[in-house]
Design an enzyme around this catalytic site. Sequence first.
Site, PDB file in Angstrom:
ATOM      1  N   HIS A 135      38.202  44.575  11.471  1.00  0.00           N
ATOM      2  CA  HIS A 135      38.639  43.182  11.590  1.00  0.00           C
ATOM      3  C   HIS A 135      39.999  43.074  10.885  1.00  0.00           C
ATOM      4  O   HIS A 135      40.257  43.810   9.937  1.00  0.00           O
ATOM      5  CB  HIS A 135      37.591  42.330  10.871  1.00  0.00           C
ATOM      6  CG  HIS A 135      37.768  40.861  10.990  1.00  0.00           C
ATOM      7  ND1 HIS A 135      38.632  40.139  10.207  1.00  0.00           N
ATOM      8  CD2 HIS A 135      37.164  39.946  11.805  1.00  0.00           C
ATOM      9  CE1 HIS A 135      38.541  38.852  10.524  1.00  0.00           C
ATOM     10  NE2 HIS A 135      37.655  38.713  11.494  1.00  0.00           N
ATOM     11  N   ASP A 212      32.856  46.564   4.523  1.00  0.00           N
ATOM     12  CA  ASP A 212      32.927  45.198   5.028  1.00  0.00           C
ATOM     13  C   ASP A 212      31.573  44.904   5.674  1.00  0.00           C
ATOM     14  O   ASP A 212      31.271  45.388   6.761  1.00  0.00           O
ATOM     15  CB  ASP A 212      34.082  45.107   6.038  1.00  0.00           C
ATOM     16  CG  ASP A 212      34.053  43.822   6.854  1.00  0.00           C
ATOM     17  OD1 ASP A 212      33.085  43.052   6.728  1.00  0.00           O
ATOM     18  OD2 ASP A 212      34.993  43.610   7.630  1.00  0.00           O
ATOM     19  N   GLN A 215      29.173  41.545   9.201  1.00  0.00           N
ATOM     20  CA  GLN A 215      28.251  41.484  10.338  1.00  0.00           C
ATOM     21  C   GLN A 215      26.941  42.219  10.076  1.00  0.00           C
ATOM     22  O   GLN A 215      25.981  42.060  10.834  1.00  0.00           O
ATOM     23  CB  GLN A 215      28.910  42.077  11.597  1.00  0.00           C
ATOM     24  CG  GLN A 215      30.159  41.360  12.041  1.00  0.00           C
ATOM     25  CD  GLN A 215      29.889  39.937  12.485  1.00  0.00           C
ATOM     26  OE1 GLN A 215      28.773  39.560  12.837  1.00  0.00           O
ATOM     27  NE2 GLN A 215      30.922  39.117  12.451  1.00  0.00           N
ATOM     28  N   LYS A 238      27.959  33.888   7.567  1.00  0.00           N
ATOM     29  CA  LYS A 238      27.428  34.797   8.592  1.00  0.00           C
ATOM     30  C   LYS A 238      25.927  35.035   8.381  1.00  0.00           C
ATOM     31  O   LYS A 238      25.283  35.648   9.221  1.00  0.00           O
ATOM     32  CB  LYS A 238      28.132  36.158   8.537  1.00  0.00           C
ATOM     33  CG  LYS A 238      29.641  36.112   8.513  1.00  0.00           C
ATOM     34  CD  LYS A 238      30.254  36.146   9.879  1.00  0.00           C
ATOM     35  CE  LYS A 238      31.761  36.328   9.766  1.00  0.00           C
ATOM     36  NZ  LYS A 238      32.469  36.047  10.994  1.00  0.00           N
ATOM     37  N   CYS A 376      39.784  38.825  16.357  1.00  0.00           N
ATOM     38  CA  CYS A 376      40.451  39.277  15.123  1.00  0.00           C
ATOM     39  C   CYS A 376      40.361  40.789  14.981  1.00  0.00           C
ATOM     40  O   CYS A 376      40.238  41.312  13.866  1.00  0.00           O
ATOM     41  CB  CYS A 376      39.876  38.622  13.879  1.00  0.00           C
ATOM     42  SG  CYS A 376      40.207  36.872  13.816  1.00  0.00           S
TER      43      CYS A 376
HETATM   44  N1  PMP Z   1      34.967  41.415   8.839  1.00  0.00           N
HETATM   45  C1  PMP Z   1      34.238  41.226   9.927  1.00  0.00           C
HETATM   46  C2  PMP Z   1      33.632  42.411  10.613  1.00  0.00           C
HETATM   47  C3  PMP Z   1      34.050  39.947  10.423  1.00  0.00           C
HETATM   48  O1  PMP Z   1      33.323  39.758  11.518  1.00  0.00           O
HETATM   49  C4  PMP Z   1      34.636  38.854   9.755  1.00  0.00           C
HETATM   50  C5  PMP Z   1      34.503  37.441  10.272  1.00  0.00           C
HETATM   51  N2  PMP Z   1      34.654  37.313  11.646  1.00  0.00           N
HETATM   52  C6  PMP Z   1      35.382  39.109   8.609  1.00  0.00           C
HETATM   53  C7  PMP Z   1      35.512  40.399   8.170  1.00  0.00           C
HETATM   54  C8  PMP Z   1      36.028  38.007   7.835  1.00  0.00           C
HETATM   55  O2  PMP Z   1      35.074  37.194   7.259  1.00  0.00           O
HETATM   56  P1  PMP Z   1      35.448  35.785   6.637  1.00  0.00           P
HETATM   57  O3  PMP Z   1      36.252  35.081   7.671  1.00  0.00           O
HETATM   58  O4  PMP Z   1      34.124  35.137   6.407  1.00  0.00           O
HETATM   59  O5  PMP Z   1      36.205  36.035   5.397  1.00  0.00           O
END
Ligand code: PMP
Length: 576
Positions: A135, A212, A215, A238, A376
């Site tokens: 991401h 990270d 998910q 999430k 993203c």
């Molecule tokens: N990493 C992954 C794999 C994500 O799916 C997301 C959110 N879409 C993020 C990081 C970022 O998370 P946040 O916007 O809650 O900081």
Amino acid sequence: MSTAQKPTMEFKSSLDIAKIREDFPVLKREVNGHPLVYLDNAATTQKPQAVIDALDNYYSQYNSNVHRGIHRLSQEATDAYEAAREKVRLFLGARDIKEVIFTRGVTEGINLVAFSFGEKFVSEGDEILITEMEHHSNIVPWQLMCERKGATLQVVPINERGELRMDKLEEMLTERTKLLSVVHVSNALGSVNPIGEIVEMAHAKGAKVLVDGAQAAPHLPIDVQALDCDFYAISSHKVFGPTGIGALYGKRELLEEMPPYQGGGDMIELVSFERTTWNELPYKFEAGTPNIADGIAFGAALDYFRKLDSKALVDYENELLTYATESISDLPGIRFIGTAENKASVLGFVVDGIHAHDLGAILDMEGVAVRVGHHCAQPVMRHFEIPGSVRASFAFYNSREDVDRFSAALHKAVEIHKGDDVAKDRDIFDTSAETIQETQQRIVDKFSSYDNWEERYQAIIDLGQQLPPVPEEVKQEKFIVRGCQSTVYLKAEMEGDRVMFKAGSNAMIVNGLIAILLQVYSNRTTDEVVNTPPEFIQKLGLSENLTQGRANGLAAMIEQIKLYAYALKMTRQSGR
Ligand code: PMP
């Protein structure tokens, strides 16, 4: 006509989904006249009543600041907030509560490590390793850190199924690697990475590992001690909790050595103008008044989640994913993006010849919420050579009926876009026999004959299919219309005393809107274009159903058309 065939697959799960759904008030709402089917769980999950109540209870019963108050309310707030931290510790399987830092979410957790670990441990010539499936929030902080510290960012590639190339990872991990930052479950592909094995490989080379877990948290049991990772970041929203809060796990000995990330209240021990000393862990990394209410409600979300049978959830979500994949695999031109052997509940795909935004718009019309775009994770899209994909992502409260509704809506969307029966026998752009007002009236009359949005939508798509492809010479940065959701190219030139427009977009609905505008404004004099207001658009019955993004895009296109005509008129008048 391709209608959805329901697979005969038997669900083995014994979870009482109807009962679980009762806990989530939003699932009762309707969207565009249909009961909501929420399949955008990878973007954010819905909240159970218990979480909403925790927020309400905090604000209505004991709202006050934490950690420094002597009064009753402050003590209650502090106790509840710190109890939430303990719930996060349990959820992650961390040894010590000092290892659990509250953050705004995964993004802040990664930025914290990139800054603070970077300051202490990274110097010129060092390497940071990430992967191609990250991401943006696990890419950009490392780029910033590498720039600051003179380190190099290396990227481990993925294969055609969207799995991490473990052979390349082995090769790329060297003594120079200071840290590997890797996603547990990819949000764009669903691929589940073998974190335990990865951590072992990295540690063998002396590299630290950040995971990270955005998910993974809602789908897999997490045990940071068993994984032996050095950092693990999660976001509350999430995992059925509120937005604006998350947690970073870090091994205590590392966190002790790392400098603070931000300065301010709460993170200090003693402050003087000469010297300040830091508070103990985890407060050293929590400057300022924290997000108290959301922290407490995050704890409530984890309480709720923990009461469910996690093994049963994983099995059920896998069944949903298999069922959904089978339900839509008969669609002509479908290509799944992300077919890893080990995959969690994300179904990504594209359909040949139909833009993801067009599919998303029709699904929305049917009350089905999915995500379309690059999620993203632009490097992932680049790997698969697509501008974006459609992503349906599941949670345990999704039902088999949700999948049936999704599949039926998608089949309908593909049908609408097929364009087999579009009348292409007449050149709709040859409006030379009509005045500009007559063309407007003809289009308004046509749209008045449609009974509902579905018919109007189909008409726009049909028009879009009649728009000639954008010539290559128009596909240039300088011809992009700013303010549109999709990429729209628009060019104007004079032919005799007429302005001719060439335009097109990558989304069919936008091509339809362009086709309407070109019929009215192309092949007219500059005066006609400049002096004819776009009021006829209001009479087409689009405003209620066109998303705000599309409506803004339409306004931007009209403005650009008028600007071009005005500029051409001025150029003519000045004789240039
Ligand atoms: N990493 C992954 C794999 C994500 O799916 C997301 C959110 N879409 C993020 C990081 C970022 O998370 P946040 O916007 O809650 O900081």
